[in-house]
Design a protein around this motif. Structure first.
Motif, PDB file in Angstrom:
ATOM      1  N   LEU A   1      74.774 -62.159  86.102  1.00 14.65           N
ATOM      2  CA  LEU A   1      74.393 -63.634  85.726  1.00 14.65           C
ATOM      3  C   LEU A   1      75.204 -64.177  84.482  1.00 14.65           C
TER       4      LEU A   1
ATOM      5  N   PRO B   1      70.954 -67.573  89.786  1.00 11.54           N
ATOM      6  CA  PRO B   1      69.957 -68.394  89.099  1.00 11.54           C
ATOM      7  C   PRO B   1      68.993 -69.125  90.148  1.00 11.54           C
TER       8      PRO B   1
ATOM      9  N   HIS C   1      72.837 -69.790  81.974  1.00  7.43           N
ATOM     10  CA  HIS C   1      71.743 -69.244  82.910  1.00  7.43           C
ATOM     11  C   HIS C   1      71.460 -67.990  82.148  1.00  7.43           C
TER      12      HIS C   1
ATOM     13  N   VAL D   1      71.132 -76.757  88.250  1.00 10.55           N
ATOM     14  CA  VAL D   1      72.059 -75.600  88.637  1.00 10.55           C
ATOM     15  C   VAL D   1      72.955 -76.116  89.841  1.00 10.55           C
TER      16      VAL D   1
ATOM     17  N   THR E   1      67.651 -67.315  80.712  1.00  3.66           N
ATOM     18  CA  THR E   1      66.997 -66.381  81.350  1.00  3.66           C
ATOM     19  C   THR E   1      66.415 -65.139  80.161  1.00  3.66           C
TER      20      THR E   1
ATOM     21  N   ARG F   1      79.367 -66.856  86.184  1.00  4.53           N
ATOM     22  CA  ARG F   1      78.924 -68.207  85.663  1.00  4.53           C
ATOM     23  C   ARG F   1      78.802 -69.333  86.473  1.00  4.53           C
TER      24      ARG F   1
END
Length: 604
Positions: free
Chosen positions: A380, A390, A459, A446, A463, A384
């Protein structure tokens, strides 16, 4: 031939500076240690902790311990825990060893140490799952509500999981460096795992199956993958290259035999109580496998019980672990990640197939789930511009919010599925509905902002913020607020905090009568663990388990014996009202309430 998936197992380069890595790793270790050490004696000992403590007291004070295969686990916990009181006794004498060595803090300090060491082992895997991945995995273990709770428990699981991970880390080090010492360390770790808990018979095969199937899977994918079409080296050629790199067949065979001999020696040392119970202890170490197989009907729970416990309080690990597993199997770009995925979910499946289920077994899943979650977070961070991970995490998070809160299965009396219940009432499930809407909105972001993701790992940071925030809240509630609330996972038939109130009352009476640890106590309740640990310094305690004639100053019975207690002792003893509830009893654990009787001539 240089297949990075065979050797390096990760395509990531230097993601952060070495200084930042070291500082981050140190911060995670210190924070993990702090969470496990703070108020370590706050939670009263569990029944099982009391039993383990009783074995330890006998070992420290009498120098005796013999492995019992009937209903107890392996010897390593007791010998490692005896080190502190033995050291205190060496420098301060026997009285100091008994008083300052055998304390609740000290016995739990051992499991805490192994819990923190497990975080350290995860950090050693930076080559396998990337620097960000290793830091993330270590952080997830550090703040896992269950990992913290069980590290603060004087039971075998913390040691067992450390030794299991130790096998993996040491074996990888040997593969990378060819240094014989790492194979020796792997064998020692294997022996200690075997000498810790009989469930090695499940963890060991799962590790081997994961290793073999990972190798087979990559061989099949290599044959089908056009990127490796120009690689004509056979499996035999690659095996020969590895053998040569590790020193050749003679050297490997010699070291393997030495490692095996050390494995046998270490296991025999512990099971035979350092040859004071040989060969019976060793025979019992093998006998226990058949004995425990006959007890799988105890603590029986449904097949999905472990999943349900993880869903309730380890949801971030479960979600990230599942996403990481799917990703690494699909991409086939990291052998260790595929191995970890099979390790985590293979163990989850293996233990789920057994009727016997207890929450502390979950620690076996938490660690490999954290490793595969670390891989997912590393991906993640580095990928990118790709929206699929995601989006998958968002979809999984929505499913976890909806399941059991807004949509839940209905079961009949026989346990069969009879339908689905729906509940979208905002007054009850408003927080989950809002969460679903926010996640859906972020999913849209997203999809429509892919070009903006190349400059920052939004993300990843978002997260991690959610995972750390949710994990910290659940960690605090479980470990420092509701630690004896059996409505929460991991709190399993746990001793209630009110029992400590009863123990304080007994200590107060003993001091007021100037009898101290010579105060006589008759325990007629059939349920009394972990009382023997707390009364370890009292010299006149009788554990009868039923009504007996006695004239001791203090009697402890159970609420279920109330009528018998009145009949047999009511003319000479007064029952002390705890003031904790309307019954005036002392809750010990679910279904067990204790009553305290004091002889009338005793000062209060």
């Amino acid at each position: 031939m240089n297949n990075t998936r065979d050797i390096d197992l990760t395509a990531s380069g230097a993601e952060i500076s070495e200084r930042a890595w070291r500082l981050s790793a140190l911060a995670i270790l210190l924070f993990g240690a702090f969470l496990r050490l703070v108020k370590l004696s706050l939670v009263p000992l569990h029944h099982d902790e009391g039993v383990n403590g009783n074995f330890l007291v006998t070992l420290v004070r009498e120098g005796k311990y013999f492995y019992d295969p009937q209903n107890y686990h392996g010897p390593t916990l007791y010998y490692f825990s005896a080190i502190i009181p033995w050291i205190v006794r060496f420098f301060g004498g026997k009285a100091a060893g008994d008083t300052y060595g055998l304390t609740t803090f000290n016995i739990r300090l051992v499991t805490v140490a192994f819990g923190v060491a497990t975080i350290w082992l995860a950090l050693l895997l930076r080559k396998r799952i990337g620097e960000i991945g290793a830091l993330s995995a270590a952080a997830l273990i550090a703040i896992s509500p269950g990992a913290v709770y069980l590290s603060r428990y004087f039971i075998h699981e913390s040691l067992f999981v450390f030794f299991t991970l130790g096998i993996v880390v040491a074996a990888l080090k040997y593969y990378d460096t060819g240094r014989s010492v790492y194979l020796i360390l792997a064998s020692i770790s294997t022996a200690l795992m075997v000498a810790t808990k009989e469930t090695w018979i499940m963890n060991g095969p799962v590790l081997l199956i994961a290793l073999v199937t990972t190798s087979i899977y990559f061989r099949l994918r290599d044959k089908l993958d056009r990127r490796h079409a120009d690689d004509h080296s056979s499996f035999r050629e690659r095996l020969q290259t590895t053998i040569d790199r590790l020193g050749g067949p003679v050297h490997i065979t010699t070291i393997a035999l030495v490692a095996f001999a050390i494995f046998i020696l270490v296991a025999v040392f512990f099971y035979s109580s350092f040859f004071t119970n040989y060969p019976k202890g060793v025979a019992d170490g093998l006998k226990t496998l058949s004995l425990w197989r006959q007890r799988t009907h105890e603590h029986e729970h449904p097949f999905l019980q472990y999943f349900e416990w993880l869903r309730q309080i380890e949801a971030p690990l479960l979600l990230l672990g599942a996403a990481g597993a799917v990703m690494t199997v699909w991409r086939c770009d990291n052998r260790f990640a595929v191995f970890s995925a099979q390790w985590a979910f293979g163990l989850l499946l293996a233990y789920s197939l057994v009727g016997y289920k207890t929450p502390w077994i979950s620690l076996n899943f938490i660690v490999p789930l954290a490793l595969i979650s670390g891989y997912a977070l590393d991906q993640l961070y580095r990928r990118r511009e790709e929206p699929w991970l995601p989006l998958a995490l968002i979809g999984g998070a929505i499913a976890l919010l909806v399941f059991r809160h807004m949509i839940s299965p209905k079961y009949g009396d026989a346990g069969q599925l009879t339908g689905i219940a729906w509940d979208f009432d905002f007054s009850r499930n408003g927080i989950y509905i809002v969460g679903v809407l926010l996640l859906a909105a972020y999913a849209g972001y997203v999809l429509y902002s892919r070009s903006d993701m190349r400059k920052t790992s939004l993300h990843f940071y978002l997260t991690m913020a959610i995972v750390v925030g949710l994990g910290s809240y659940q960690l605090y509630q479980l470990n420092f607020v509701h630690y004896d609330d059996d409505q929460l996972p991991y709190v399993y038939a746990h001793t209630k905090r009110q029992m400590l109130t009863m123990l304080d009352e007994i200590d107060r009476i003993a001091q007021k009568n100037d009898t101290g640890t010579d105060t006589g106590i008759a325990i007629v309740s059939p349920d009394y663990w972990p009382a023997p640990w707390y009364f370890r310094d009292y010299k006149k305690v009788g554990y009868y388990g039923n009504i007996v004639p006695t004239n001791e100053p203090i009697i402890i019975g159970s609420m279920a014996q109330e009528d018998q207690l009145k009949t047999n002792y009511g003319d000479r003893y007064d029952r002390l009202n705890s003031g904790l509830d309307e019954n005036g009893d002392y809750p010990m654990r679910p279904g067990v309430d204790l009553l305290l009787y004091v002889r009338r001539d005793v000062k209060r």
